[in-house]
Design an enzyme around this catalytic site. Structure first.
Site, PDB file in Angstrom:
ATOM      1  N   HIS A  24       0.823  -1.096  -0.111  1.00 19.62           N
ATOM      2  CA  HIS A  24      -0.098  -0.119   0.029  1.00 19.62           C
ATOM      3  C   HIS A  24       0.708   1.124  -0.077  1.00 19.62           C
ATOM      4  O   HIS A  24       1.445   1.761   1.065  1.00 19.62           O
ATOM      5  CB  HIS A  24      -1.006  -0.146   1.276  1.00 19.62           C
ATOM      6  CG  HIS A  24      -1.738   1.212   1.269  1.00 19.62           C
ATOM      7  ND1 HIS A  24      -2.981   1.062   1.811  1.00 19.62           N
ATOM      8  CD2 HIS A  24      -2.093   2.334   0.706  1.00 19.62           C
ATOM      9  CE1 HIS A  24      -3.707   2.095   2.105  1.00 19.62           C
ATOM     10  NE2 HIS A  24      -2.946   3.129   1.198  1.00 19.62           N
ATOM     11  N   HIS A  26       1.303   4.901  -2.546  1.00 23.14           N
ATOM     12  CA  HIS A  26       1.086   5.727  -3.460  1.00 23.14           C
ATOM     13  C   HIS A  26       2.422   6.541  -4.004  1.00 23.14           C
ATOM     14  O   HIS A  26       2.857   7.019  -3.230  1.00 23.14           O
ATOM     15  CB  HIS A  26       0.146   6.905  -3.072  1.00 23.14           C
ATOM     16  CG  HIS A  26      -1.236   6.171  -2.499  1.00 23.14           C
ATOM     17  ND1 HIS A  26      -2.196   6.020  -3.231  1.00 23.14           N
ATOM     18  CD2 HIS A  26      -1.464   5.857  -1.119  1.00 23.14           C
ATOM     19  CE1 HIS A  26      -3.239   5.501  -2.323  1.00 23.14           C
ATOM     20  NE2 HIS A  26      -2.790   5.431  -1.398  1.00 23.14           N
ATOM     21  N   HIS A 203      -9.644   1.117  -1.263  1.00 27.17           N
ATOM     22  CA  HIS A 203      -9.583   1.758   0.228  1.00 27.17           C
ATOM     23  C   HIS A 203     -10.974   1.858   0.729  1.00 27.17           C
ATOM     24  O   HIS A 203     -11.800   2.231   0.035  1.00 27.17           O
ATOM     25  CB  HIS A 203      -9.130   3.321  -0.050  1.00 27.17           C
ATOM     26  CG  HIS A 203      -7.481   3.572  -0.147  1.00 27.17           C
ATOM     27  ND1 HIS A 203      -6.893   2.883  -1.234  1.00 27.17           N
ATOM     28  CD2 HIS A 203      -6.555   4.336   0.199  1.00 27.17           C
ATOM     29  CE1 HIS A 203      -5.681   3.201  -1.217  1.00 27.17           C
ATOM     30  NE2 HIS A 203      -5.435   4.204  -0.357  1.00 27.17           N
ATOM     31  N   GLU A 206     -11.428   3.333   6.257  1.00 28.58           N
ATOM     32  CA  GLU A 206     -10.084   4.217   6.998  1.00 28.58           C
ATOM     33  C   GLU A 206     -10.839   5.464   7.550  1.00 28.58           C
ATOM     34  O   GLU A 206     -11.158   5.252   8.849  1.00 28.58           O
ATOM     35  CB  GLU A 206      -9.332   4.895   5.633  1.00 28.58           C
ATOM     36  CG  GLU A 206      -8.268   5.802   6.378  1.00 28.58           C
ATOM     37  CD  GLU A 206      -7.640   6.611   5.169  1.00 28.58           C
ATOM     38  OE1 GLU A 206      -8.140   6.563   3.966  1.00 28.58           O
ATOM     39  OE2 GLU A 206      -6.607   7.173   5.502  1.00 28.58           O
ATOM     40  N   ASP A 284       1.828   3.849   2.878  1.00 26.24           N
ATOM     41  CA  ASP A 284       0.911   4.646   2.402  1.00 26.24           C
ATOM     42  C   ASP A 284       1.648   5.922   1.597  1.00 26.24           C
ATOM     43  O   ASP A 284       1.856   5.528   0.314  1.00 26.24           O
ATOM     44  CB  ASP A 284      -0.173   5.260   3.515  1.00 26.24           C
ATOM     45  CG  ASP A 284      -1.438   5.667   2.806  1.00 26.24           C
ATOM     46  OD1 ASP A 284      -1.545   5.557   1.703  1.00 26.24           O
ATOM     47  OD2 ASP A 284      -2.275   6.041   3.720  1.00 26.24           O
ATOM     48  N   ASP A 285       1.778   6.817   2.245  1.00 25.27           N
ATOM     49  CA  ASP A 285       2.433   8.357   1.428  1.00 25.27           C
ATOM     50  C   ASP A 285       3.433   8.526   2.449  1.00 25.27           C
ATOM     51  O   ASP A 285       3.520   9.756   3.181  1.00 25.27           O
ATOM     52  CB  ASP A 285       1.335   9.255   1.573  1.00 25.27           C
ATOM     53  CG  ASP A 285       0.102   8.797   0.672  1.00 25.27           C
ATOM     54  OD1 ASP A 285       0.245   9.017  -0.569  1.00 25.27           O
ATOM     55  OD2 ASP A 285      -0.961   8.749   1.133  1.00 25.27           O
TER      56      ASP A 285
HETATM   57 ZN   LIG Z   1      -3.594   4.849   0.673  1.00 20.90          ZN
END
Ligand SMILES: [Zn+2]
Length: 346
Positions: A24, A26, A203, A206, A284-285
């Site tokens: 996961h 980006h 997603h 969340e 994630d980021d």
């Molecule tokens: Zn994400």
């Protein structure tokens, strides 16, 4: 008796050398302030922060929406194929440094198309960097096209067909602003993706409710849930996820940065594991949330008093959940087993 500091140091050493899989991530979320400022200058893109320090200060968020504003602004500096190549190669170099052996990357083509960047430039740059990382560093990867759920779903199928014609797409995902944008909006493109033999993830759960996870499973027919931490609010949903062995790609630093949990020690990852769910940890980021995969693993395990055995379990779960060949999975599992044996005195 060994002090707590030594135990935590031992765990950090164990995790740093542990062979890892990321599921996961980006690619636009790996844009570090240094590259952001450099690309803004190179491409003549006007952004509100002129220095690396100012950009770093802007990377503070109240929730998902406040993050997405900064994230899309950052993505606006990516204009040329070379920009996507440099961004992706910088992330793959982090993978090499952190012993990430296999990674699955999301990208958001709609954002770049809206900025006037051709799809071929976006995918050409990303795919070239992934090929180079595989050739030079033996890091395998899969590219997942994400649809932004707060956009109109109508053009999604045509975009998917264009992307597949360019090559290198392993699957599709669904990201961006979750609340008010239920998975069912994108039923059509997920149906088409399945008919094309592509993998499917979304997603869900969340910020959004457990109902969105049900929809992602039942309407989009996804193979993994990205985030999914709110599943614990619904015992029947937990049973379904356990029974069907649906992996969750959990991102602890992201959850704290976006205030899904107030701090790491409040994160429900330990409870997700206890419930028998197939949990994985991801970044994630990472440029925006304070750490890459190793930092996420070390921070979360130590905050929740989890162990090296839990780290091995999380990585075994990630191998099982990966979209790579069985042969590649066997090789990744062998590396993990050997590493576990070599470190068994820990
Ligand atoms: Zn994400």
């Amino acid at each position: 008796m060994e002090s707590m500091t030594n135990i935590k140091r031992g765990l950090a050493d164990f995790v740093e050398d542990l062979p890892k899989v990321e599921l996961h991530l980006h690619i636009e979320g790996t844009l570090e302030p240094e590259l952001l400022i450099a690309l803004a200058r190179r491409n003549g893109v006007d952004i509100p922060y002129k220095t690396i320090a100012a950009a770093r200060t802007a990377y503070q968020f109240e929730d998902l929406q406040s993050f997405l504003k900064v994230y899309y602004l950052g993505a606006s500096v990516l204009r040329e194929e070379q920009d996507f190549y440099e961004l992706t190669l910088a992330y793959m170099a982090r993978c090499k440094a952190q012993q990430i052996r296999h990674t699955e990357l999301f990208f958001d083509p709609q954002t770049h198309l809206a900025n006037g960047v051709p799809l071929a430039a976006v995918m050409g740059g990303i795919n070239a960097a992934l090929r180079d990382a595989e050739r030079d560093w033996h890091i395998s990867s899969a590219l997942i096209l994400c649809f932004e759920r707060d956009r109109d779903p109508e053009p999604a199928v045509a975009l998917l067909e264009r992307a597949c014609a360019l090559g290198g797409i392993a699957g599709i995902g669904l990201d961006s602003a979750e609340l008010g944008n239920p998975p069912e909006k994108f039923q059509e493109v997920f149906k088409v993706a399945k008919s094309m033999g592509l993998h499917r993830v979304a997603h869900a759960g969340e910020e959004g409710p457990p109902a969105y996870i049900w929809q992602a499973l039942d309407v989009l027919d996804v193979e993994r849930i990205d985030h999914g931490v709110r599943c614990l609010e619904d015992p029947a949903l937990v049973r379904r996820l356990v029974d069907d062995r649906i992996p969750l790609t959990v991102c602890p630093f992201s959850n704290v940065a976006l205030k899904v949990f107030s701090q790491l020690s409040e994160h429900n990852l330990g409870r997700l594991l206890k419930a028998g769910l197939s949990v994985t940890i991801n970044s994630d980021d990472p440029a925006y949330f304070g750490g890459y995969l190793s930092e996420n693993l070390i921070g979360t395990l130590s905050s929740l008093d989890l162990t090296a055995q839990d780290a091995l379990l999380l990585e075994r779960n990630a191998v099982a959940a990966a979209f790579c060949t069985d042969q590649r999975k066997q090789s990744l599992l062998r590396d993990l087993d050997q590493y576990g044996v070599s470190q068994q005195n820990l």
